[in-house]
Design a protein around this motif. Sequence first.
Motif, mmCIF file in Angstrom:
data_model
loop_
_atom_site.group_PDB
_atom_site.id
_atom_site.type_symbol
_atom_site.label_atom_id
_atom_site.label_comp_id
_atom_site.label_asym_id
_atom_site.label_seq_id
_atom_site.Cartn_x
_atom_site.Cartn_y
_atom_site.Cartn_z
ATOM 1 N N ASN A 104 137.198 31.127 80.961
ATOM 2 C CA ASN A 104 136.910 29.703 80.772
ATOM 3 C C ASN A 104 138.111 28.949 80.205
ATOM 4 O O ASN A 104 138.033 27.748 79.949
ATOM 5 N N ASP A 111 130.947 24.720 69.257
ATOM 6 C CA ASP A 111 129.563 24.288 69.103
ATOM 7 C C ASP A 111 128.612 25.477 69.199
ATOM 8 O O ASP A 111 127.641 25.573 68.435
ATOM 9 N N GLN A 129 122.808 25.931 73.802
ATOM 10 C CA GLN A 129 123.596 24.863 73.197
ATOM 11 C C GLN A 129 123.046 23.482 73.526
ATOM 12 O O GLN A 129 122.570 23.238 74.636
ATOM 13 N N ARG A 152 128.771 31.838 78.434
ATOM 14 C CA ARG A 152 128.730 30.855 79.515
ATOM 15 C C ARG A 152 129.167 31.542 80.798
ATOM 16 O O ARG A 152 130.293 32.029 80.897
ATOM 17 N N GLY A 197 125.589 28.498 76.999
ATOM 18 C CA GLY A 197 126.239 27.193 77.038
ATOM 19 C C GLY A 197 126.392 26.605 78.420
ATOM 20 O O GLY A 197 127.494 26.635 78.984
ATOM 21 N N HIS A 198 125.294 26.091 78.993
ATOM 22 C CA HIS A 198 125.349 25.324 80.246
ATOM 23 C C HIS A 198 125.928 26.153 81.404
ATOM 24 O O HIS A 198 126.817 25.689 82.137
ATOM 25 N N GLY A 236 125.312 20.908 72.485
ATOM 26 C CA GLY A 236 126.630 20.341 72.767
ATOM 27 C C GLY A 236 127.399 21.200 73.746
ATOM 28 O O GLY A 236 126.820 21.978 74.513
ATOM 29 N N LYS A 237 128.730 21.074 73.710
ATOM 30 C CA LYS A 237 129.585 21.813 74.629
ATOM 31 C C LYS A 237 130.683 22.530 73.853
ATOM 32 O O LYS A 237 131.057 22.128 72.764
ATOM 33 N N GLY A 238 131.224 23.573 74.478
ATOM 34 C CA GLY A 238 132.359 24.275 73.918
ATOM 35 C C GLY A 238 131.960 25.437 73.036
ATOM 36 O O GLY A 238 130.851 25.508 72.501
#
Length: 468
Positions: free
Chosen positions: A443, A300, A293, A238, A265-266, A295-297
Amino acid sequence: MHNTTDTFDRLAAEREHYTRRHWYYYRDLQRLMQYLIPKNARVIELGCGIGTVISALSQQQKTGIDLSPAMIERAAKKDASTTYLVDDAQNLRHSESYDYVLLLDTINSLRDVQEALSQVRVKLCHDRTRIVITFYNFLWEPLLRLARLLRIATPLPKQSWFSRYDVRSLLHLANFEVVTEGERLLLPVYIPLISAFFNSFLAHLPLIRRLCLVQYVVARPRPFSRKEYSVSIVVPARNEAGNLRRVLSELPEFGLKQEIIFVEGHSTDDTWQVIQEIAAQSHGKRTVKALQQDGKGKADAVRKGFDAATHDILMILDADLTVAPEDLPKFYEAIALGVGEFINGSRLVYPIEKEAMQLLNMFANKTFGMLFSFLLGQRVKDTLCGTKVLLRTDYEHIAANRSYFGDFDPFGDFDLLFGASKLNLAIVDVPVRYRERSYGSTNIQRFRHGVLLLQMFLFAARKMKFRS
């Protein structure tokens, strides 16, 4: 042996009376086995007596062995779900591999424990078998002697008394190594409310736990040889565009073959674009997959990558590259040599580069390492190092049993660590050098994530230690 057999045959008629009288003790032993043993495991108990414990287990494939024909006859009459055999643990005729071998309160009565363990190693174990041994704490010897003299407890032949060091040494001589160990029952009789407080709480506290009646050890066979595996390396990413090309340039070739799985991831930078460009290029014998992804994190992202993996060993490499790709062969070798089954990176051994970890983070990592080591029953120095390695088959078992803990971990580290501990996998730390970031920013939100870690510790403590 003949005299011992006759003695236990005579005791068979009384055994049911004593197991009913001490139902609280045996119920606790049954609960411990249900916690330690996966539902699909093949189980054998040596010295099963009248089958009090093994008959209560929910596993489908169960075998009970005892040298007393009278004990086995009684066990078979009341329990059709278990196969019962007359055999001697010190001179086994039965030869078949099992996932779990139980010696529950048995070694205290054996004439030659080392010979029995050697027989188990050769005749009942495959390379992933676990042996579970429970034995009485020698501090309780005077009280148990008195209880047997007064016929409050089962009157047994002369017993041996072992320290935990003795049991570890005997296992070592029989080519086993200890995975985890623990204690049970500070108060082995039922007194409403009081027993629960003593045994679910006090019995797990440092120092006090050394006074418990029952000690247990879970061990595994020491591997005989090295194995080669294929490797899947999952790289959660990310906002890490500047690091991604270095992953392949710095990653050594090891294992039968490799696949690298990037999971984006986003991101708000061009991480996804760079991943797609890397995946479109040829990398020789290596294959590269690009995933995004839903989802998030990080948890995931890791699960998505592991689900897409096709090779034998699963590895996590954080895209910040604070742990160098060049260190991954060390993790591979630990699995290939059978030194461990869940390999965890530790950043807290070698000197850390100046800006890699702040003092507060260092203190928190060491503190949580000690706390979670207490829960896991195995020493884990650095629970939050992102690099973790295990066999895909073991991960599949962790995922299948995830409902025990639930979806509680946004990081993914503890989901894997707790799952590995629940499966009695041998957890081994591999020291790594922790480097400064060369691109982007962390992060991690120190205080919010610190509170989350404390919440996870309390949640896991209830599920793993302070359970009723």
